[in-house]
Design a protein around this motif. Structure first.
Motif, PDB file in Angstrom:
ATOM      1  N   GLN A  13       0.847  -1.196   0.000  1.00  0.00           N
ATOM      2  CA  GLN A  13       0.000   0.000   0.000  1.00  0.00           C
ATOM      3  C   GLN A  13       0.883   1.246   0.000  1.00  0.00           C
ATOM      4  N   SER A  14       0.434   2.271  -0.708  1.00  0.00           N
ATOM      5  CA  SER A  14       1.177   3.530  -0.732  1.00  0.00           C
ATOM      6  C   SER A  14       1.164   4.156   0.657  1.00  0.00           C
ATOM      7  N   SER A  15       2.334   4.536   1.144  1.00  0.00           N
ATOM      8  CA  SER A  15       2.443   5.099   2.487  1.00  0.00           C
ATOM      9  C   SER A  15       2.750   6.586   2.414  1.00  0.00           C
ATOM     10  N   THR A  16       1.796   7.373   2.847  1.00  0.00           N
ATOM     11  CA  THR A  16       2.000   8.831   2.865  1.00  0.00           C
ATOM     12  C   THR A  16       2.719   9.275   4.131  1.00  0.00           C
ATOM     13  N   ASP A  17       2.773   8.347   5.142  1.00  0.00           N
ATOM     14  CA  ASP A  17       3.423   8.712   6.404  1.00  0.00           C
ATOM     15  C   ASP A  17       4.946   8.693   6.286  1.00  0.00           C
ATOM     16  N   LEU A  18       5.479   7.891   5.376  1.00  0.00           N
ATOM     17  CA  LEU A  18       6.917   7.757   5.225  1.00  0.00           C
ATOM     18  C   LEU A  18       7.442   8.831   4.280  1.00  0.00           C
ATOM     19  N   THR A  19       8.250   9.735   4.831  1.00  0.00           N
ATOM     20  CA  THR A  19       8.800  10.814   4.006  1.00  0.00           C
ATOM     21  C   THR A  19      10.051  10.346   3.284  1.00  0.00           C
TER      22      THR A  19
ATOM     23  N   SER B 275       6.827   6.283  -7.378  1.00  0.00           N
ATOM     24  CA  SER B 275       6.888   4.986  -8.057  1.00  0.00           C
ATOM     25  C   SER B 275       7.958   4.072  -7.458  1.00  0.00           C
ATOM     26  N   THR B 276       8.970   4.656  -6.810  1.00  0.00           N
ATOM     27  CA  THR B 276      10.031   3.846  -6.205  1.00  0.00           C
ATOM     28  C   THR B 276       9.901   3.724  -4.689  1.00  0.00           C
ATOM     29  N   LYS B 277       9.096   4.595  -4.080  1.00  0.00           N
ATOM     30  CA  LYS B 277       9.017   4.601  -2.626  1.00  0.00           C
ATOM     31  C   LYS B 277       8.483   3.278  -2.079  1.00  0.00           C
ATOM     32  N   ASN B 278       7.444   2.748  -2.716  1.00  0.00           N
ATOM     33  CA  ASN B 278       6.876   1.495  -2.225  1.00  0.00           C
ATOM     34  C   ASN B 278       7.880   0.350  -2.314  1.00  0.00           C
ATOM     35  N   ALA B 279       8.580   0.281  -3.442  1.00  0.00           N
ATOM     36  CA  ALA B 279       9.562  -0.791  -3.621  1.00  0.00           C
ATOM     37  C   ALA B 279      10.700  -0.668  -2.600  1.00  0.00           C
TER      38      ALA B 279
END
Length: 345
Positions: free
Chosen positions: A143-149, A191-195
């Motif tokens: 899941q896309s995480s908006t909490d992780l900067t 696009s790379t944050k989740n990976a």
């Protein structure tokens, strides 16, 4: 004096165990080689196994309840004053009457540590294969995480790289092992944050396998190298060889040269063996009895001994009782001592 007398009487009796039991040969103060099976037996094992043939004087007296409860609830390990040699039964022939082989303890522990490191590396490899196999599907499902900067993600990657460097330093990882850990993205998009988030979680799981052994090796390395610096020696560790000792004493050499652990002085071996036992051979929450820790140690090392011991007990969670003749070991901590006095008149 009564406990001392009991111990003395027991010592007299166990000296004749090998004369009472055929095929039993004493190889150290509390160990026997039983020739028919090639086994090395402790005193307790000898008394239990041959109870039916031993005189009544060998039969253990009934313990008071408080002592029995104490013994059953506390794991006790004795580190004897004679700790530089190991007696290994000769198993080439189960019925051979040959004397057991004598092996240097520092060599035995070097081999043992190499095996421990190899086992951890195999465990690391097994976990890595499992995680790598499921990595793609977990990235897709992440899941896309908006909490992780972006900054937090960079910090996590930097921490992983620092951990990896530490594991390389103590010999648990090779320098060219898992080069993907060196990813240091300057720009991270969605696009790379989740990976990368899944990647960070995976690497943390992989490296957590080494956490305990790495802390112990790191502390052992720190304490020993602080002592070895006086003789221009340094110790490092590897999965293949265990202890790697180098010296730069000969100034004509352009590089340090490797020496065998058995080439260390008796004081250096005593220090290495004792610290290794405390860190790797004793289970947590044990009571450790150390006989004469000052043996062959430089006075400067004795002065530092209690501080080193405190660092070890905090990491390994141990309680320690020592018997020593050295005021240099005690220093100003007389509050920790109990003087053994003679009988009151």
């Amino acid at each position: 004096l009564k406990p001392m007398k009991i111990i003395s009487d027991l010592d007299v009796r166990i000296n004749i165990l090998d004369k009472i039991i055929p095929g039993l040969e004493r190889i150290s103060p509390r160990k026997w080689l039983y020739d028919p099976t090639g086994e090395t037996l402790s005193l307790e094992q000898v008394l239990e196994r041959f109870d039916n043939v031993l005189p009544s004087s060998f039969k253990s007296q009934e313990e008071p309840d408080w002592l029995e409860n104490l013994r059953s609830n506390i794991h006790i390990r004795l580190i004897e004053s004679q700790r530089l040699l190991n007696f290994v039964p000769n198993r080439s022939s189960r019925r051979s009457a040959e004397t057991p082989s004598i092996l240097s303890t520092v060599s035995a522990y070097s081999d043992e540590l190499a095996k421990l490191m190899q086992d951890k590396f195999k465990e690391y490899g097994t976990i890595s294969q499992s995680l790598d196999r499921t990595f793609p599907i977990r990235v897709v499902k992440q899941q896309s995480s908006t909490d992780l900067t972006d900054e937090q993600l960079r910090d996590q990657l930097n921490e992983l790289e620092a951990t990896r460097s530490r594991l390389i330093e103590v010999g648990l990882l090779d320098k060219d092992e898992d080069t993907e850990f060196q990813i240091q993205p300057q720009d991270i998009d969605e696009s790379t944050k989740n990976a990368l988030s899944v990647y960070v979680q995976d690497v943390e799981k992989k490296l957590s396998v080494f956490a305990e052994i790495a802390s112990k090796i790191d502390l052992l390395r720190k304490i020993i190298n602080n002592k070895f610096a006086y003789s221009y020696k340094e110790i490092n560790f590897s999965k293949e060889k265990g202890f790697i000792v180098t010296t730069s004493y000969d100034s004509s050499l352009s590089n340090s040269k490797t020496i065998l652990p058995t080439d260390l002085s008796s004081g250096e071996q005593h220090e290495l063996v004792l610290l290794y036992e405390l860190l790797f051979k004793v289970q947590p929450n044990s009571l450790v009895l150390i006989d004469e820790p000052e043996l062959s140690l430089h006075v400067g090392w004795q002065v530092q001994f209690l501080k080193d011991l405190q660092d070890i007990t905090q990491l390994a969670d141990l309680n320690i009782l020592m018997a020593t003749h050295s005021p240099d070991i005690i220093q100003d901590r007389w509050d920790l001592t109990v003087e053994l006095k003679g009988p009151q008149k």
